[in-house]
Design an enzyme around this catalytic site. Sequence first.
Site, short mmCIF file in Angstrom:
data_model
loop_
_atom_site.label_atom_id
_atom_site.label_comp_id
_atom_site.label_asym_id
_atom_site.label_seq_id
_atom_site.Cartn_x
_atom_site.Cartn_y
_atom_site.Cartn_z
N LYS A 10 -36.16 36.14 59.68
CA LYS A 10 -37.34 35.25 59.64
C LYS A 10 -36.90 33.80 59.67
O LYS A 10 -35.75 33.45 59.33
CB LYS A 10 -38.20 35.49 58.39
CG LYS A 10 -37.49 35.25 57.03
CD LYS A 10 -37.50 33.82 56.51
CE LYS A 10 -36.72 33.68 55.21
NZ LYS A 10 -36.40 32.32 54.81
N SER A 105 -32.83 40.47 52.48
CA SER A 105 -34.18 41.02 52.28
C SER A 105 -34.50 42.04 53.37
O SER A 105 -35.15 43.05 53.13
CB SER A 105 -35.23 39.90 52.32
OG SER A 105 -34.96 38.97 51.30
N ALA A 106 -34.03 41.78 54.59
CA ALA A 106 -34.25 42.71 55.70
C ALA A 106 -33.58 44.05 55.40
O ALA A 106 -34.19 45.11 55.56
CB ALA A 106 -33.68 42.12 57.00
N ASP A 138 -38.70 37.53 49.31
CA ASP A 138 -38.88 37.57 50.77
C ASP A 138 -38.97 39.01 51.31
O ASP A 138 -39.18 39.20 52.50
CB ASP A 138 -37.68 36.90 51.48
CG ASP A 138 -37.73 35.38 51.38
OD1 ASP A 138 -38.77 34.83 50.96
OD2 ASP A 138 -36.71 34.75 51.73
#
Length: 298
Positions: A10, A105-106, A138
């Site tokens: 992101k 976070s991914a 996130d």
Amino acid sequence: MSVTVRVPAKVNVQLAVGAARPDGFHDLASVFLAVGLYDEVTVAPSPSGLRVTCAGPDAAEVPLDGSNLAARAAEALAARYGRRADVHLHIAKDIPVAGGMAGGSADCAGALLACDALWGTGASRAELLDLCAELGSDVPFSLVGGAALGTGRGERLRELEVGGVFHWVFAVAERGLSTPAVFRVFDRLCEGRRVPEPVASQDVLDALAKGDPDALAASVSNDLQPAALSLFPELAGALAAGRAAGALAAMVSGSGPTTAFLVRDAESAARTAQALRRSGTCRSVRMASGPAPGAALV
Ligand code: C5P
């Protein structure tokens, strides 16, 4: 049997940060845009218990112990469903590590979705989003993808309409930055003045809805940028190189240190990327467009 999930990086096209809260977090108005750089998380049963491996150019910087956010996601889902997190998690890492692009976070969102599918837990979307929010601010956005306004710590999401494709170039820095350290410097830079409540910029939301890169370039902002620059002054060189190459906007991505350059189209992206590579101001250069879909089984 194994399950693979692909999860995007992101960029924050707006990151408005409020004062530190009593719990140490900061209220945000965070306008997230998922972009097409992806990590892939593969899970398979592991009779010897939870195990994490990672491959990719930055693999050496990824922790493989219980502190890895993907491992924590597997543990959290297993605990919720009263089972053991006996999986091998393999991360094929393409998102810059400690770069301000939500790579950790991914992996977290990817591991959650992959374990859910492998174990057939049948968790609802709402349950998965709750778990994501517990695991990191996130992480819910990594699951959802597209574009969204995050409030609270960034974990409360409202999905946003996007009317077109936005093209970006990312300059990956020589080293990473710690997100808590950047927030601490933000607090120090705010000492002695009232920090306004973070609010989403209508101009940013309108530019996204229209798919208008010029309007978006005129309205992007990142309240963490001065803090990131004070910890990593060399980033100013990458920002200047991108601007000189004709980027419509140049900014630090999230807490940094990756710098993000909004450009008009794929051709300008290639030109800007080339100029950044030649500038010697960064370790590597990536091109990606957004919005990209959220975490999904491959
Ligand atoms: O939520 P997450 O674990 O990703 O946050 C990492 C750190 O970033 C927190 O411990 C905190 O120092 C900082 N942070 C913050 N305010 C937010 C999100 C993160 O201060 N809204």
